[in-house]
Design an enzyme around this catalytic site. Structure first.
Site, PDB file in Angstrom:
ATOM      1  N   SER A  68       0.721  -0.874  -0.119  1.00  0.00           N
ATOM      2  CA  SER A  68       0.036  -0.068   0.127  1.00  0.00           C
ATOM      3  C   SER A  68       0.578   0.956   0.375  1.00  0.00           C
ATOM      4  CB  SER A  68      -1.035  -0.244   1.430  1.00  0.00           C
ATOM      5  OG  SER A  68      -1.714  -0.564   1.582  1.00  0.00           O
TER       6      SER A  68
HETATM    7  N1  SAH Z   1      -0.893  -4.741   3.844  1.00  0.00           N
HETATM    8  C1  SAH Z   1      -0.765  -4.814   2.613  1.00  0.00           C
HETATM    9  C2  SAH Z   1      -0.914  -3.903   1.568  1.00  0.00           C
HETATM   10  C3  SAH Z   1      -2.645  -5.114   1.151  1.00  0.00           C
HETATM   11  S1  SAH Z   1      -2.192  -5.866  -0.599  1.00  0.00           S
HETATM   12  C4  SAH Z   1       0.935  -4.168   2.946  1.00  0.00           C
HETATM   13  O1  SAH Z   1       1.103  -4.106   4.400  1.00  0.00           O
HETATM   14  O2  SAH Z   1       1.994  -4.962   2.423  1.00  0.00           O
HETATM   15  C5  SAH Z   1      -3.993  -7.024   0.106  1.00  0.00           C
HETATM   16  C6  SAH Z   1      -4.174  -8.125   0.598  1.00  0.00           C
HETATM   17  O3  SAH Z   1      -5.298  -8.608   0.473  1.00  0.00           O
HETATM   18  C7  SAH Z   1      -3.603  -9.392  -0.961  1.00  0.00           C
HETATM   19  O4  SAH Z   1      -1.652  -9.318   0.001  1.00  0.00           O
HETATM   20  C8  SAH Z   1      -4.115 -10.424  -0.934  1.00  0.00           C
HETATM   21  O5  SAH Z   1      -3.715 -10.759  -1.131  1.00  0.00           O
HETATM   22  C9  SAH Z   1      -4.760  -9.540  -0.173  1.00  0.00           C
HETATM   23  N2  SAH Z   1      -6.504 -10.529   0.119  1.00  0.00           N
HETATM   24  C10 SAH Z   1      -6.748 -10.151  -0.600  1.00  0.00           C
HETATM   25  N3  SAH Z   1      -8.813 -11.306  -0.425  1.00  0.00           N
HETATM   26  C11 SAH Z   1      -7.934 -11.803   0.771  1.00  0.00           C
HETATM   27  C12 SAH Z   1      -8.932 -12.456   1.932  1.00  0.00           C
HETATM   28  N4  SAH Z   1      -9.778 -13.488   1.665  1.00  0.00           N
HETATM   29  N5  SAH Z   1      -8.228 -13.467   3.080  1.00  0.00           N
HETATM   30  C13 SAH Z   1      -6.817 -12.769   3.076  1.00  0.00           C
HETATM   31  N6  SAH Z   1      -6.042 -11.879   2.406  1.00  0.00           N
HETATM   32  C14 SAH Z   1      -6.603 -11.778   1.614  1.00  0.00           C
END
Ligand code: SAH
Length: 220
Positions: A68
């Site tokens: 992010s």
């Molecule tokens: N917090 C992260 C950025 C998140 S991007 C950082 O600091 O880098 C969003 C993330 O959510 C992605 O890696 C994606 O694979 C994950 N994601 C999406 N749906 C999800 C679910 N149902 N359970 C767990 N993770 C999920």
């Protein structure tokens, strides 16, 4: 993948500038700014991409996912009102950077990722950079972590169309959840408070763009 685990004066200088940018965009929490200043974001980038590590921009991390934008991390973290010792559940580990920011602020962090490849990478990597206390799980964030519930705070870092019911149940009375809500391209940053008697109130805090929270885990 070549990653530099060195944090020298040049990196620290770049990070200080990033902190100033984030402050100028309206982040006021000293604790959040101190955490951004403390966690080496370039550890999450291949060394060839060092120049991008301290831009206030999101960046691809593989499996179609992104780390992010620093401002977004700071904004969500500020809304979460982190206190030392808080048990915090993060949905969407991604690179692990946001989880480190929370741990740096003294929270006990539990984080779930649905992509096996990202999960494995982060689980091995965090202890190497001093954040081995973060508990990383492979699974579907929509199920939360019933064994470790309840949580003081829950942070969702992927877009959701509604407040996931199971996660709301895993929140302590008096706790709060921060989530980007919206089914389209743009989401509204939303804070959900669970009152002492288990009712919910919500506040809205501006528009952001996130990758979607997807159902089920992925073998990828
Ligand atoms: N917090 C992260 C950025 C998140 S991007 C950082 O600091 O880098 C969003 C993330 O959510 C992605 O890696 C994606 O694979 C994950 N994601 C999406 N749906 C999800 C679910 N149902 N359970 C767990 N993770 C999920």
């Amino acid at each position: 993948m070549a990653i530099t685990l060195e944090d020298n004066y040049r990196h620290k200088g770049m990070r200080r500038k990033l902190v100033e940018i984030i402050r100028s965009k309206g982040i006021t929490s000293k604790e959040v700014l101190a955490a951004i200043d403390a966690v080496p974001r370039h550890f999450f980038f291949e060394s060839t991409f060092l120049e991008f590590a301290y831009d206030d921009k999101p960046f691809p991390i593989g499996a179609g996912q992104t780390i992010s934008q620093p401002f977004t991390v700071a904004f969500q973290t500020q809304l979460l009102k982190v206190e030392k010792g808080d048990r915090i559940l993060e949905i969407g580990t991604g690179s692990g950077y946001q989880a480190c920011i929370l741990a740096q602020m003294g929270a006990r962090v539990f984080t779930i990722e649905r992509h096996k490849s990202l999960f494995k990478k982060v689980k091995e990597f965090l202890p190497k950079i001093g954040y081995g206390s973060i508990k990383v799980f492979y699974g579907d964030g929509f199920a939360g972590l019933p064994t470790f519930a309840p949580f003081d705070k829950i942070l969702i870092t992927a877009a959701v169309s509604h407040v996931p019911k199971i996660l709301a149940e895993q929140l302590k009375p008096g706790g709060l959840m921060v989530l980007p809500m919206g089914a389209d391209d743009v989401q509204i940053m939303t804070v959900v408070h669970k009152t002492a008697d288990g009712e919910f109130t919500t506040e809205k805090h501006g528009a952001f763009r996130f990758v979607p929270m997807l159902p089920d885990k992925s073998e990828e």
